[in-house]
Design a protein around this motif. Structure first.
Motif, mmCIF file in Angstrom:
data_model
loop_
_atom_site.group_PDB
_atom_site.id
_atom_site.type_symbol
_atom_site.label_atom_id
_atom_site.label_comp_id
_atom_site.label_asym_id
_atom_site.label_seq_id
_atom_site.Cartn_x
_atom_site.Cartn_y
_atom_site.Cartn_z
ATOM 1 N N ARG A 115 -13.724 -38.231 78.115
ATOM 2 C CA ARG A 115 -13.411 -39.498 78.787
ATOM 3 C C ARG A 115 -14.169 -40.611 78.104
ATOM 4 O O ARG A 115 -15.296 -40.398 77.611
ATOM 5 N N ILE A 116 -13.566 -41.813 78.067
ATOM 6 C CA ILE A 116 -14.121 -42.940 77.340
ATOM 7 C C ILE A 116 -14.124 -44.174 78.237
ATOM 8 O O ILE A 116 -13.087 -44.479 78.870
ATOM 9 N N PHE A 117 -15.266 -44.843 78.313
ATOM 10 C CA PHE A 117 -15.350 -46.110 79.060
ATOM 11 C C PHE A 117 -15.853 -47.192 78.097
ATOM 12 O O PHE A 117 -16.857 -46.987 77.395
ATOM 13 N N ASN A 118 -15.171 -48.347 78.098
ATOM 14 C CA ASN A 118 -15.663 -49.494 77.327
ATOM 15 C C ASN A 118 -16.875 -50.108 78.014
ATOM 16 O O ASN A 118 -17.115 -49.880 79.201
ATOM 17 N N VAL B 217 -18.461 -35.872 78.476
ATOM 18 C CA VAL B 217 -18.011 -34.503 78.170
ATOM 19 C C VAL B 217 -17.738 -33.798 79.489
ATOM 20 O O VAL B 217 -18.643 -33.685 80.334
ATOM 21 N N GLU B 218 -16.504 -33.337 79.683
ATOM 22 C CA GLU B 218 -16.145 -32.591 80.897
ATOM 23 C C GLU B 218 -15.453 -31.295 80.507
ATOM 24 O O GLU B 218 -15.025 -31.116 79.371
ATOM 25 N N ARG B 219 -15.335 -30.397 81.480
ATOM 26 C CA ARG B 219 -14.552 -29.180 81.262
ATOM 27 C C ARG B 219 -13.082 -29.583 81.057
ATOM 28 O O ARG B 219 -12.598 -30.518 81.697
ATOM 29 N N ALA B 220 -12.393 -28.847 80.195
ATOM 30 C CA ALA B 220 -10.961 -29.101 80.006
ATOM 31 C C ALA B 220 -10.208 -28.721 81.281
ATOM 32 O O ALA B 220 -10.622 -27.809 82.017
ATOM 33 N N ASP C 200 -14.132 -26.077 65.062
ATOM 34 C CA ASP C 200 -12.826 -26.772 65.173
ATOM 35 C C ASP C 200 -12.557 -26.828 66.673
ATOM 36 O O ASP C 200 -12.269 -25.836 67.314
ATOM 37 N N ILE C 201 -12.713 -28.024 67.215
ATOM 38 C CA ILE C 201 -12.818 -28.199 68.671
ATOM 39 C C ILE C 201 -11.603 -28.960 69.198
ATOM 40 O O ILE C 201 -11.275 -30.043 68.698
ATOM 41 N N THR C 202 -10.919 -28.352 70.190
ATOM 42 C CA THR C 202 -9.764 -29.066 70.779
ATOM 43 C C THR C 202 -10.249 -29.841 72.005
ATOM 44 O O THR C 202 -11.033 -29.329 72.811
ATOM 45 N N VAL C 203 -9.740 -31.045 72.137
ATOM 46 C CA VAL C 203 -10.251 -31.963 73.163
ATOM 47 C C VAL C 203 -9.086 -32.674 73.849
ATOM 48 O O VAL C 203 -8.198 -33.220 73.181
ATOM 49 N N GLU C 204 -9.113 -32.617 75.182
ATOM 50 C CA GLU C 204 -8.127 -33.379 75.974
ATOM 51 C C GLU C 204 -8.614 -34.806 76.105
ATOM 52 O O GLU C 204 -9.776 -35.026 76.428
ATOM 53 N N THR C 205 -7.715 -35.767 75.885
ATOM 54 C CA THR C 205 -8.053 -37.162 76.191
ATOM 55 C C THR C 205 -6.956 -37.685 77.114
ATOM 56 O O THR C 205 -5.936 -37.023 77.328
ATOM 57 N N ALA C 206 -7.132 -38.895 77.598
ATOM 58 C CA ALA C 206 -6.112 -39.468 78.491
ATOM 59 C C ALA C 206 -4.796 -39.690 77.753
ATOM 60 O O ALA C 206 -3.751 -39.902 78.369
ATOM 61 N N SER C 207 -4.839 -39.614 76.397
ATOM 62 C CA SER C 207 -3.583 -39.872 75.662
ATOM 63 C C SER C 207 -3.106 -38.617 74.945
ATOM 64 O O SER C 207 -2.234 -38.686 74.083
ATOM 65 N N GLY C 208 -3.688 -37.456 75.258
ATOM 66 C CA GLY C 208 -3.210 -36.230 74.615
ATOM 67 C C GLY C 208 -4.351 -35.456 73.974
ATOM 68 O O GLY C 208 -5.522 -35.810 74.112
ATOM 69 N N ILE C 209 -4.000 -34.407 73.227
ATOM 70 C CA ILE C 209 -5.016 -33.519 72.661
ATOM 71 C C ILE C 209 -5.274 -33.878 71.204
ATOM 72 O O ILE C 209 -4.324 -34.123 70.442
ATOM 73 N N ILE C 210 -6.547 -33.955 70.828
ATOM 74 C CA ILE C 210 -6.925 -34.171 69.427
ATOM 75 C C ILE C 210 -7.792 -32.992 68.998
ATOM 76 O O ILE C 210 -8.369 -32.291 69.840
#
Ligand SMILES: N[C@H](CCC[C@H](N)C(=O)O)C(=O)O
Length: 279
Positions: free
Chosen positions: A64-67, A51-54, A97-107
């Motif tokens: 951010r996601i790490f395998n 979990v990081e700041r947007a 209702d939470i907006t989240v940045e990921t490496a592939s866009g916003i969900i």
């Protein structure tokens, strides 16, 4: 000794270590992630969620996601539901209702009662280059040689790359053999997640997923979305499908609107909160 607070969570048995990196200073290296992922010498997980700041104005968090193998990737559906529950229960937001940045866009994550979360997983991308998948021409079905077999697969990005193939019997499907061979097939330069699907009827699919960087998991959220949209494109399922994975069921819906996004709904479970050495 420096210690780090974390939570252990899971979505249908796809398990995660979740870290608040807003209120803690952490450096994530592949070797550190691999060590923490080890189920004997570490915590043990399929993915690490951070979990990081947007970085973008108007977005609530960065995700951010790490395998388990230490690779940082673009999207994790089961993880998104656990991310939502974590930030609410840690008091990092009072929104549901939470907006989240990921490496592939916003969900967008919608926290419901009973620890269930509904996620707008965004728009699937069937263009081979979006995975990447080294096929010049986009096709509904691709035929490729894998482990001396000629396989018919679908290929789609849910922000992360997925190959999907049909099997007659999910229980005897060669998931470990073909999953491992396809995961690192040269036509997928950034590797690929591999979904094995048995269609029961137009609203019910049995699914097992050999995940990139984690081997077979008990459930895969983006894999469920990928299987649904590929099977829908093959006209084998409708717009509202229950996918039964070894760890449990996910409901995936195609909204058919102008953005033609995919919704996924399922549980997010908190197992424990602890601390780990972070030297
Ligand atoms: N193994 C995936 C990331 C985790 C996806 C999965 N755990 C999910 O729930 O979507 C990849 O390398 O793209």
């Amino acid at each position: 000794m420096k210690t780090l607070k974390f939570s252990k969570m899971h979505g249908l048995g796809n398990d995660f270590m979740v870290i608040d990196a807003i209120n803690q200073q952490v450096e994530f290296t592949p070797s550190k992630v691999q060590a923490w992922a080890d189920r004997h010498f570490g915590i043990g997980f399929d993915q690490l969620l951070v979990v990081e700041r947007a970085q973008q104005v108007g977005v609530d968090f960065r995700y951010r996601i790490f395998n388990a193998d230490g690779s940082e990737v673009q999207q994790c559906g089961n993880g998104a539901r656990c991310f939502a529950r974590f930030v609410v229960e840690q008091g990092l937001t009072d929104k549901h209702d939470i907006t989240v940045e990921t490496a592939s866009g916003i969900i967008v994550l919608y926290v419901q009662d009973n620890h269930w979360v509904r996620v707008n997983m965004g728009k699937p991308n069937f263009a081979p280059a979006s995975l990447p998948f080294e096929f010049a021409q986009q096709q509904a079905k691709y035929h490729i040689q894998v482990a001396d077999e000629s396989l018919e697969i679908g290929a789609v990005s849910m922000g992360n790359p997925h190959a999907v193939l049909l099997v007659d019997d999910i229980d005897t499907a060669p998931v470990a053999l073909l999953g491992k061979a396809l995961e690192s097939h040269p036509l997928f330069p950034q590797r690929v997640n591999v979904g094995f699907a048995q269609v029961i009827d137009s609203a019910t699919v049995k699914l097992r997923v050999y995940e990139r960087g984690a081997t077979e998991t008990l459930a895969c959220g983006t894999g469920a979305c990928a299987a649904m949209v590929v099977l829908r494109a093959w006209q084998l399922v409708g717009d509202d499908v229950r996918l039964s994975l070894p760890g449990g069921d996910l409901q995936v819906q195609w909204d058919g609107g102008p953005d033609s996004v995919v919704w996924m709904t399922g549980p997010a479970e908190m197992v424990f909160t602890g601390t780990i050495a972070d030297d």
